[in-house]
Design an enzyme around this catalytic site. Structure first.
Site, PDB file in Angstrom:
ATOM      1  N   ASP A 142      33.818 -47.723   4.024  1.00 37.54           N
ATOM      2  CA  ASP A 142      34.548 -47.816   2.761  1.00 37.54           C
ATOM      3  C   ASP A 142      35.998 -47.553   3.116  1.00 37.54           C
ATOM      4  O   ASP A 142      36.390 -46.414   3.394  1.00 37.54           O
ATOM      5  CB  ASP A 142      34.024 -46.757   1.772  1.00 37.54           C
ATOM      6  CG  ASP A 142      34.914 -46.631   0.528  1.00 37.54           C
ATOM      7  OD1 ASP A 142      35.808 -47.480   0.334  1.00 37.54           O
ATOM      8  OD2 ASP A 142      34.695 -45.673  -0.238  1.00 37.54           O
ATOM      9  N   LYS A 196      46.506 -49.967   1.647  1.00 35.63           N
ATOM     10  CA  LYS A 196      45.627 -50.980   1.071  1.00 35.63           C
ATOM     11  C   LYS A 196      46.289 -51.724  -0.092  1.00 35.63           C
ATOM     12  O   LYS A 196      46.022 -52.896  -0.315  1.00 35.63           O
ATOM     13  CB  LYS A 196      44.352 -50.281   0.593  1.00 35.63           C
ATOM     14  CG  LYS A 196      43.265 -51.189   0.065  1.00 35.63           C
ATOM     15  CD  LYS A 196      42.035 -50.354  -0.202  1.00 35.63           C
ATOM     16  CE  LYS A 196      40.945 -51.135  -0.878  1.00 35.63           C
ATOM     17  NZ  LYS A 196      39.754 -50.269  -1.076  1.00 35.63           N
ATOM     18  N   GLU A 237      33.220 -53.555  -3.367  1.00 40.52           N
ATOM     19  CA  GLU A 237      32.926 -52.130  -3.547  1.00 40.52           C
ATOM     20  C   GLU A 237      31.885 -51.852  -4.629  1.00 40.52           C
ATOM     21  O   GLU A 237      30.940 -51.087  -4.394  1.00 40.52           O
ATOM     22  CB  GLU A 237      34.224 -51.359  -3.815  1.00 40.52           C
ATOM     23  CG  GLU A 237      35.054 -51.233  -2.555  1.00 40.52           C
ATOM     24  CD  GLU A 237      36.516 -50.946  -2.807  1.00 40.52           C
ATOM     25  OE1 GLU A 237      36.865 -50.603  -3.951  1.00 40.52           O
ATOM     26  OE2 GLU A 237      37.306 -51.072  -1.866  1.00 40.52           O
ATOM     27  N   ASP A 295      34.031 -48.122 -11.232  1.00 45.65           N
ATOM     28  CA  ASP A 295      34.596 -47.490 -10.034  1.00 45.65           C
ATOM     29  C   ASP A 295      36.080 -47.246 -10.228  1.00 45.65           C
ATOM     30  O   ASP A 295      36.876 -48.179 -10.209  1.00 45.65           O
ATOM     31  CB  ASP A 295      34.343 -48.399  -8.813  1.00 45.65           C
ATOM     32  CG  ASP A 295      34.922 -47.809  -7.512  1.00 45.65           C
ATOM     33  OD1 ASP A 295      35.642 -46.791  -7.567  1.00 45.65           O
ATOM     34  OD2 ASP A 295      34.641 -48.370  -6.449  1.00 45.65           O
TER      35      ASP A 295
HETATM   36  P1  ADP Z   1      39.718 -44.814  -3.230  1.00 47.42           P
HETATM   37  O1  ADP Z   1      38.433 -45.552  -3.267  1.00 47.42           O
HETATM   38  O2  ADP Z   1      40.787 -45.488  -4.033  1.00 47.42           O
HETATM   39  O3  ADP Z   1      40.184 -44.440  -1.888  1.00 47.42           O
HETATM   40  P2  ADP Z   1      38.314 -42.439  -4.121  1.00 47.42           P
HETATM   41  O4  ADP Z   1      37.137 -43.019  -4.786  1.00 47.42           O
HETATM   42  O5  ADP Z   1      38.105 -41.698  -2.867  1.00 47.42           O
HETATM   43  O6  ADP Z   1      39.502 -43.457  -3.993  1.00 47.42           O
HETATM   44  O7  ADP Z   1      39.016 -41.507  -5.183  1.00 47.42           O
HETATM   45  C1  ADP Z   1      40.174 -40.851  -4.887  1.00 47.42           C
HETATM   46  C2  ADP Z   1      40.791 -40.407  -6.163  1.00 47.42           C
HETATM   47  O8  ADP Z   1      39.904 -39.527  -6.831  1.00 47.42           O
HETATM   48  C3  ADP Z   1      42.082 -39.683  -5.955  1.00 47.42           C
HETATM   49  O9  ADP Z   1      43.044 -40.153  -6.872  1.00 47.42           O
HETATM   50  C4  ADP Z   1      41.694 -38.244  -6.252  1.00 47.42           C
HETATM   51  O10 ADP Z   1      42.789 -37.515  -6.738  1.00 47.42           O
HETATM   52  C5  ADP Z   1      40.643 -38.443  -7.309  1.00 47.42           C
HETATM   53  N1  ADP Z   1      39.771 -37.288  -7.457  1.00 47.42           N
HETATM   54  C6  ADP Z   1      39.016 -36.697  -6.522  1.00 47.42           C
HETATM   55  N2  ADP Z   1      38.388 -35.629  -7.034  1.00 47.42           N
HETATM   56  C7  ADP Z   1      38.762 -35.544  -8.332  1.00 47.42           C
HETATM   57  C8  ADP Z   1      38.459 -34.633  -9.401  1.00 47.42           C
HETATM   58  N3  ADP Z   1      37.662 -33.592  -9.227  1.00 47.42           N
HETATM   59  N4  ADP Z   1      39.028 -34.874 -10.599  1.00 47.42           N
HETATM   60  C9  ADP Z   1      39.857 -35.905 -10.785  1.00 47.42           C
HETATM   61  N5  ADP Z   1      40.172 -36.779  -9.826  1.00 47.42           N
HETATM   62  C10 ADP Z   1      39.642 -36.602  -8.608  1.00 47.42           C
HETATM   63 MG    MG Z   2      36.837 -46.477  -3.515  1.00 52.14          MG
END
Ligand code: ADP
Ligand code: MG
Length: 594
Positions: free
Chosen positions: A9, A68, A163, A186
């Site tokens: 991912d 990205k 995704e 998502d």
């Molecule tokens: P991506 O797929 O875009 O890389 P993720 O699915 O890993 O992202 O999500 C990352 C996002 O989730 C970030 O913006 C992070 O701040 C947010 N995030 C992670 N944990 C929490 C939480 N407990 N509450 C709110 N937002 C969160």
């Molecule tokens: Mg993601």
């Protein structure tokens, strides 16, 4: 043991890698036991650092985030954010680091190299093959860039998977056998994707997909910063300026946001901000929720559009699977509940579901996972420009891929011996309102108008990469095959969503323009034929018949100078009818002459 295939991912903010082991998907942790790697790269004078190691370095001018978001983006169509962007030699963008420009593909390949390294460290063997996930909304250029980054990292990219599809695969694992339609919601750090999938006897089919590649947790961080700005009574610029401090502020905003997912009030605190002053502002969840209102309504609209595309009512969705780190935000869950009118399913690990799904897909390819078919859909329609500047759709949006569609075309002019094939993507009726993915010329044996036969075939492979084939069917039999790769980048990501919106907005005038153009083409064909026929055999018609044809002819000529589609259409129909008599007489005449 068979060669391992890993699932990756490659997230905007966090990335993860996994594999199917003993029939189960697992994520592979780094030396520190972490399964998520921040998607950041630090370019230092003595080399690069990735993930947490990169975050420990002084960021100014050296730390690249959210690469990205710039994948496959053309310089000039980019949106600034983080490090300044400059043009690269291929018309794309590059991050201006203190070590020189670094393209999004280079940065992503460093990230993918690190994930490959983590996998090799855990598996204690070399890894060369991978499945990588991309947002459902990624266009050809963005997919190609992702693939290229993988290859530059020494990985053979066996498959790119959307995704939400990967998330559904992870979700479906323990739900197989049930017949159900699921929505995958998502919300990550930088992208938002919603898809509706059908799950039937172990087969997944994507019914519809939508999203916004510029909507995510980063935007919620920005809302927090805005609230802090207001709370501190500061001018906007004071908080945005110094890059090092800006970074501290964003990190603090993110921490506050995460805590607000479970708490009602959190204090935003940056000590010695400005060198001397400390910054302390209390932020409440209620403030965040009202500040995030515009973001939430964008999400809502996208969800509704996807429902419409799938031809479904909310109550026909069997489950709403919440994934992506930002799906933890209570207001986001409430929104999903309101739109789909059911409690969202938060059973999947929000940060890991996509990587687990990618690992399952990798396992399917490697043969370590039982067979499950995966079908994706096209986010936008694909077609070519035809006569009169119209868009001729060959593959409508939301068509299941892989797919292959062909159609026959002909020459518009006598003696014409080549044709320009313009490949378009978009939802508008007029070619000029859609995006040109590429164009090329096909030469064919010269023929009278309407006699040449040119076959055009579009095929989309399972990675969403487009191949266009054009063939002179009657004459030379020659083929032109064009793979649409970087040419597909004449688009800006936000414009994808905008395209769909605009097609709805302009539906009426677009339809009008199409009807007019089609009638005009018909008129251009009819008028000369009628004139010739009138001269040749007009005398065998009655006075009234001749008069009616002349009146109809004049009505068409008049309508052509105007812009009323329906007027022109009716005039052409009238002329067509009037000339039926002419055609009948011609036949009679021919019979008599025999
Ligand atoms: P991506 O797929 O875009 O890389 P993720 O699915 O890993 O992202 O999500 C990352 C996002 O989730 C970030 O913006 C992070 O701040 C947010 N995030 C992670 N944990 C929490 C939480 N407990 N509450 C709110 N937002 C969160
Ligand atoms: Mg993601």
């Amino acid at each position: 043991m068979a060669e391992p295939v890993i699932g990756i991912d490659l997230g905007t903010t966090y990335s993860a890698v996994g594999i199917v082991e003993a029939g189960f998907p697992i994520l592979l942790a780094d030396e520190g036991g972490e399964r998520l790697t921040p998607s950041v790269v630090w370019f230092g004078p003595e080399g690069v650092k990735v993930g947490r190691a990169a975050l420990r370095e002084a960021p100014a001018g050296r730390l690249v985030r959210s690469a990205k978001r710039q994948m496959g983006v053309r310089f000039g169509e980019h949106v600034e954010g983080g490090l300044p962007l400059v043009g690269d030699t291929h018309g794309g963008v590059a991050f201006q680091t203190l070590e020189g420009p670094r393209t999004p593909v280079e940065v992503s390949s460093v990230l993918l190299g690190e994930l490959k390294r983590i996998a090799e460290y855990r598996l204690e063997r070399e890894v060369r093959k991978a499945v990588i996930t991309v947002p459902a909304y990624f266009n050809n250029a963005q997919r190609e860039s992702t693939k290229q980054a993988g290859e530059e990292a020494g990985l053979e990219v066996l498959r790119l998977v959307a995704e939400p599809t990967a998330a559904a695969l992870a979700y479906g694992m323990n739900k197989l056998g049930e017949s159900a339609r699921v929505a995958v919601f998502d919300l990550g750090g930088g992208t938002f994707d919603v898809s509706i999938l059908e799950l039937r006897d172990g087969i997944f089919e994507v019914l519809a997909t939508g999203g916004d590649t510029r909507l995510g947790g980063d935007d919620i961080d920005a809302v927090i910063l805005d609230l802090v700005k207001q709370g501190a009574g500061m001018s906007g610029s004071a908080l945005e300026d110094p890059e090092a401090d800006g970074d501290r502020l964003i990190q603090e905003a993110e921490r506050v946001k995460r805590e607000l997912s479970t708490k009602d009030h959190v204090v935003f605190r940056v000590p010695f901000y400005d060198g001397a002053q400390s910054l302390e502002v209390e932020v409440s969840r209620a403030d965040l929720e009202s500040g995030a209102e515009p973001l939430l309504s964008r999400m809502e609209r996208i969800c509704r559009e996807v429902l419409v595309d799938a031809g479904m009512e909310p109550d026909e969705v069997g489950a709403v699977v919440m994934v992506g780190g930002s799906s933890r935000v209570p207001a986001v869950q409430k929104l999903a509940e309101a739109v789909f009118q059911r409690e969202p399913d938060c059973s999947q690990h929000p940060d890991e579901a996509v990587a687990l799904g990618a690992s399952i897909q990798a396992g399917i390819i490697a043969g370590t996972w039982r067979e499950v078919l995966l079908l994706d859909v096209t986010p936008l329609s694909l077609g070519i420009e035809t006569l009169g500047g119209l868009m001729n759709v060959l593959i409508p949006r939301n068509t299941t891929i892989p797919c292959k569609v062909g159609e026959m075309f002909t020459n518009a002019r006598d003696g014409q011996d080549s044709m320009r094939v313009r490949v378009l993507q978009g939802e508008r009726e007029l070619a000029r309102d859609n995006w040109e993915l590429g164009k090329f010329d096909l030469s064919f044996r010269s023929a009278p108008r309407g006699k040449a036969r040119v076959g055009v075939q579009l095929s989309l492979d399972e990675n969403g990469i487009l191949e266009v084939l054009a063939r002179d069917v009657e004459g030379t039999g020659e083929d032109v095959i064009v793979r649409i790769e970087s040419a597909a980048v004449d688009v800006n990501e936000e414009a994808v969503e905008q395209m769909v919106e605009e097609s709805v907005e302009h539906a009426f005038e677009d339809m009008n323009a199409r009807v007019f153009t089609e009638a005009q083409l018909k008129a251009e064909e009819l008028l000369p034929a009628v004139r010739v026929a009138l001269v040749e055999i007009g005398s065998i018609l009655s006075e009234e018949e001749q008069e009616e044809i002349r009146l109809a002819e004049r009505a068409v000529e008049h309508a052509l100078t105007g812009s009323e589609a329906n007027v022109l259409k009716r005039a052409v129909e009238r002329l067509d009818q009037a000339t039926e008599v002419l055609a009948a007489r011609l036949v009679e005449k021919a019979i008599k002459e025999v």
